[in-house]
Design a protein around this motif. Structure first.
Motif, PDB file in Angstrom:
ATOM      1  N   LYS A   3      -6.793  -0.264 -75.741  1.00  0.00           N
ATOM      2  CA  LYS A   3      -6.790  -1.541 -74.908  1.00  0.00           C
ATOM      3  C   LYS A   3      -6.819  -1.610 -73.614  1.00  0.00           C
ATOM      4  N   PRO A   4      -6.022  -0.705 -72.611  1.00  0.00           N
ATOM      5  CA  PRO A   4      -7.065  -0.963 -70.840  1.00  0.00           C
ATOM      6  C   PRO A   4      -8.423  -1.442 -70.640  1.00  0.00           C
ATOM      7  N   ILE A   5      -9.137  -0.424 -71.429  1.00  0.00           N
ATOM      8  CA  ILE A   5     -10.712  -0.059 -71.344  1.00  0.00           C
ATOM      9  C   ILE A   5     -11.515  -1.724 -72.016  1.00  0.00           C
ATOM     10  N   ALA A   6     -10.787  -2.105 -72.915  1.00  0.00           N
ATOM     11  CA  ALA A   6     -11.362  -3.425 -73.649  1.00  0.00           C
ATOM     12  C   ALA A   6     -11.070  -4.973 -72.336  1.00  0.00           C
ATOM     13  N   ALA A   7      -9.508  -4.635 -71.568  1.00  0.00           N
ATOM     14  CA  ALA A   7      -9.075  -5.444 -70.221  1.00  0.00           C
ATOM     15  C   ALA A   7     -10.096  -5.241 -69.614  1.00  0.00           C
ATOM     16  N   VAL A   8     -10.584  -4.036 -69.291  1.00  0.00           N
ATOM     17  CA  VAL A   8     -11.724  -3.917 -67.880  1.00  0.00           C
ATOM     18  C   VAL A   8     -13.333  -4.267 -68.168  1.00  0.00           C
ATOM     19  N   VAL A   9     -13.510  -4.177 -69.245  1.00  0.00           N
ATOM     20  CA  VAL A   9     -14.827  -4.577 -69.801  1.00  0.00           C
ATOM     21  C   VAL A   9     -15.106  -6.502 -70.023  1.00  0.00           C
ATOM     22  N   ALA A  10     -13.453  -6.936 -70.646  1.00  0.00           N
ATOM     23  CA  ALA A  10     -13.119  -8.830 -70.351  1.00  0.00           C
ATOM     24  C   ALA A  10     -13.347  -8.829 -68.870  1.00  0.00           C
ATOM     25  N   VAL A  11     -12.853  -8.180 -68.202  1.00  0.00           N
ATOM     26  CA  VAL A  11     -12.467  -8.806 -66.536  1.00  0.00           C
ATOM     27  C   VAL A  11     -14.361  -8.968 -66.101  1.00  0.00           C
ATOM     28  N   PHE A  12     -14.753  -7.892 -66.439  1.00  0.00           N
ATOM     29  CA  PHE A  12     -16.524  -7.455 -66.148  1.00  0.00           C
ATOM     30  C   PHE A  12     -16.686  -8.274 -66.834  1.00  0.00           C
ATOM     31  N   ALA A  13     -16.542  -8.825 -67.502  1.00  0.00           N
ATOM     32  CA  ALA A  13     -17.877 -10.252 -68.630  1.00  0.00           C
ATOM     33  C   ALA A  13     -16.652 -11.592 -67.684  1.00  0.00           C
ATOM     34  N   LEU A  14     -15.861 -11.638 -67.271  1.00  0.00           N
ATOM     35  CA  LEU A  14     -15.490 -12.624 -66.717  1.00  0.00           C
ATOM     36  C   LEU A  14     -15.662 -13.223 -65.507  1.00  0.00           C
ATOM     37  N   LEU A  95     -23.835  -6.700 -70.157  1.00  0.00           N
ATOM     38  CA  LEU A  95     -22.945  -6.830 -68.792  1.00  0.00           C
ATOM     39  C   LEU A  95     -24.002  -6.264 -67.311  1.00  0.00           C
ATOM     40  N   PHE A  96     -23.878  -4.996 -67.759  1.00  0.00           N
ATOM     41  CA  PHE A  96     -25.332  -4.537 -66.977  1.00  0.00           C
ATOM     42  C   PHE A  96     -26.347  -4.667 -66.973  1.00  0.00           C
ATOM     43  N   ILE A  97     -27.421  -5.151 -67.880  1.00  0.00           N
ATOM     44  CA  ILE A  97     -28.202  -5.995 -68.100  1.00  0.00           C
ATOM     45  C   ILE A  97     -28.186  -7.554 -66.758  1.00  0.00           C
ATOM     46  N   LEU A  98     -27.128  -8.109 -67.771  1.00  0.00           N
ATOM     47  CA  LEU A  98     -27.201  -9.091 -66.971  1.00  0.00           C
ATOM     48  C   LEU A  98     -26.991  -9.599 -65.846  1.00  0.00           C
ATOM     49  N   GLN A  99     -26.031  -8.523 -64.984  1.00  0.00           N
ATOM     50  CA  GLN A  99     -25.936  -7.731 -63.392  1.00  0.00           C
ATOM     51  C   GLN A  99     -27.380  -7.846 -62.609  1.00  0.00           C
ATOM     52  N   LYS A 100     -27.987  -6.897 -63.543  1.00  0.00           N
ATOM     53  CA  LYS A 100     -29.103  -6.500 -62.464  1.00  0.00           C
ATOM     54  C   LYS A 100     -30.540  -7.712 -62.770  1.00  0.00           C
ATOM     55  N   CYS A 101     -29.708  -8.809 -63.226  1.00  0.00           N
ATOM     56  CA  CYS A 101     -30.552 -10.100 -63.219  1.00  0.00           C
ATOM     57  C   CYS A 101     -29.950 -10.917 -62.547  1.00  0.00           C
ATOM     58  N   PHE A 102     -28.878 -10.816 -61.632  1.00  0.00           N
ATOM     59  CA  PHE A 102     -28.661 -11.772 -61.061  1.00  0.00           C
ATOM     60  C   PHE A 102     -28.634 -11.278 -59.592  1.00  0.00           C
ATOM     61  N   ILE A 103     -29.068  -9.507 -59.688  1.00  0.00           N
ATOM     62  CA  ILE A 103     -29.046  -8.739 -57.649  1.00  0.00           C
ATOM     63  C   ILE A 103     -30.036  -9.750 -56.556  1.00  0.00           C
ATOM     64  N   PRO A 104     -31.654  -9.950 -57.547  1.00  0.00           N
ATOM     65  CA  PRO A 104     -31.946 -10.645 -56.039  1.00  0.00           C
ATOM     66  C   PRO A 104     -31.263 -12.866 -56.084  1.00  0.00           C
ATOM     67  N   PHE A 186     -21.365   2.139 -65.298  1.00  0.00           N
ATOM     68  CA  PHE A 186     -21.713   1.150 -65.532  1.00  0.00           C
ATOM     69  C   PHE A 186     -21.783   0.235 -64.503  1.00  0.00           C
ATOM     70  N   ILE A 187     -20.466   0.234 -64.215  1.00  0.00           N
ATOM     71  CA  ILE A 187     -19.298  -0.711 -63.676  1.00  0.00           C
ATOM     72  C   ILE A 187     -19.549  -0.607 -62.149  1.00  0.00           C
ATOM     73  N   VAL A 188     -19.329   0.263 -61.589  1.00  0.00           N
ATOM     74  CA  VAL A 188     -19.414   0.622 -60.490  1.00  0.00           C
ATOM     75  C   VAL A 188     -20.797   0.818 -60.043  1.00  0.00           C
ATOM     76  N   VAL A 251     -33.532 -16.726 -64.685  1.00  0.00           N
ATOM     77  CA  VAL A 251     -33.061 -16.196 -64.676  1.00  0.00           C
ATOM     78  C   VAL A 251     -32.544 -14.996 -65.318  1.00  0.00           C
ATOM     79  N   ILE A 252     -32.144 -14.996 -66.330  1.00  0.00           N
ATOM     80  CA  ILE A 252     -32.384 -13.882 -67.003  1.00  0.00           C
ATOM     81  C   ILE A 252     -33.206 -13.325 -68.145  1.00  0.00           C
ATOM     82  N   ASN A 253     -33.899 -12.109 -68.525  1.00  0.00           N
ATOM     83  CA  ASN A 253     -34.477 -11.123 -68.951  1.00  0.00           C
ATOM     84  C   ASN A 253     -34.341  -9.941 -69.374  1.00  0.00           C
ATOM     85  N   LEU A 254     -34.989  -9.708 -69.847  1.00  0.00           N
ATOM     86  CA  LEU A 254     -34.525  -8.157 -71.597  1.00  0.00           C
ATOM     87  C   LEU A 254     -34.394  -6.602 -70.412  1.00  0.00           C
ATOM     88  N   ASN A 255     -34.928  -7.174 -68.732  1.00  0.00           N
ATOM     89  CA  ASN A 255     -34.629  -6.073 -68.086  1.00  0.00           C
ATOM     90  C   ASN A 255     -34.943  -6.581 -66.479  1.00  0.00           C
TER      91      ASN A 255
END
Length: 326
Positions: A3-14, A95-104, A186-188, A251-255
């Motif tokens: 549950k604590p890990i799921a909560a962290v991932v949920a915040v990451f998703a939001l 979420l990590f893949i999406l974050q990479k796409c958002f960087i630029p 992967f988050i930090v 905006v979003i790609n596979l990598n």
């Protein structure tokens, strides 16, 4: 326990969802991550099939014994927690893949790369690490192909290590330690640090940073083109579709491109640290591969050497935190 890990991932998703809304990302762009989900399902089924084969052999090649073993295993804590862990790791990876796409879009490339080039030369005695490696290739002509093959091994190592941890390791504390480490790394590293230190790496410098100006890595392009013609190097061709994905209208790609810190190198060290307490043979195998992946990441130009150093420091800092969280 999850549950604590799921909560962290949920915040990451939001947070990721809020970024997507802010960028007015078309819903059609999200179809780009569909192959990743399909590939993950295939990998899961393959691993389960391997476990069934092992159970079949250990059961004396008896179908009835196999059914009994599978029935017991599927009702076990290890399997049920493995399924939950798989979902969390898959969501975190997407979420990590999406974050990479958002960087630029949130931190445009251009500020850090020129600084990293200077730091790279200063830290390595006035030379680029790639210069040393090109000199080494002159004496070891088989090295480029070895590094080309090695560079993709990080993914296999992380997958097999994660699969063993989630579905075979009966030590709950160690399993949670791995999962916390994966999520935090992967988050930090792959998201927060990657956004803060938005950078592209040596091989993309000419196209995304210099843009017609002086390219300090022109010598590397010439060398890799010659080696590609001689032995065939897959990463020389991979860089073209990475540039296309990073610069197209979607905006979003596979990598996408992100150099600092190097998650290739971070995940290799992460897997080795976990395996140290699991199996000595597996640990030494991965520990031996880790410097090869580092050399490959530098030689192919996808990363500065300091990206790898940063990835190692990241894992060494987060592993104790993951242990505390577990």
């Amino acid at each position: 326990f999850y549950k604590p890990i799921a909560a962290v991932v949920a915040v990451f998703a939001l947070v990721t969802a809020a970024q997507a809304v802010f960028l007015k990302t078309p819903t059609s762009d999200f179809s780009e991550i569909t192959p990743m989900i399909g590939i993950s399902l295939i990998k899961f089924l393959i691993f389960m099939a391997v476990l069934c084969v092992i159970a079949f052999v250990r059961g004396g090649y008896s179908i009835s014994a196999l059914k009994a073993r599978v029935s017991v295993y599927c009702q076990s804590e290890v399997f049920l927690f493995g399924l939950m862990g798989t979902i969390l790791m898959l969501v975190c990876s997407i979420l990590f893949i999406l974050q990479k796409c958002f960087i630029p879009y949130f931190n445009d490339f251009g500020f850090w790369d020129p600084l990293f080039v200077g730091w790279e030369k200063t830290l390595h005695g006035g030379h680029f690490p790639q210069e040393w490696m090109i000199s080494l290739v002159a004496h070891l002509p088989w090295l480029p192909k070895l590094l080309d093959i090695t560079y993709g091994l990080w993914f296999i190592v992380l997958y097999l290590t994660g699969a063993y941890c989630l579905y075979c390791d009966r030590d709950l504390q160690r399993r949670l330690h791995f999962l916390w480490g994966y999520v935090l790394t992967f988050i930090v590293g792959g998201s927060i640090a990657a956004l803060a230190f938005s950078s592209v790496g040596p091989i993309f410098y000419a196209e995304l940073i210099a843009q017609g100006g002086v390219d300090p890595y022109a010598f590397l392009h010439s060398h890799l083109a010659a080696e590609d013609a001689r032995v065939g190097l897959s990463f020389v061709h991979d860089r073209h579709w990475l540039v296309d994905w990073t610069t197209d209208a979607e905006v979003i790609n596979l990598n996408s491109i992100s150099a600092m810190p190097s998650m290739h190198n971070a995940t290799m060290l992460f897997a080795a640290i976990y395996l140290k307490s699991v199996n000595r043979t597996a640990f030494w195998l991965v520990a031996g591969m880790t410097p090869l992946v580092f050399l490959a990441s530098v030689y192919c130009g996808f990363h500065y050497a300091i990206d790898g150093y940063a990835g190692y420091l990241l894992v060494l800092a987060l592993w104790p935190v993951a242990g505390w969280a577990a």
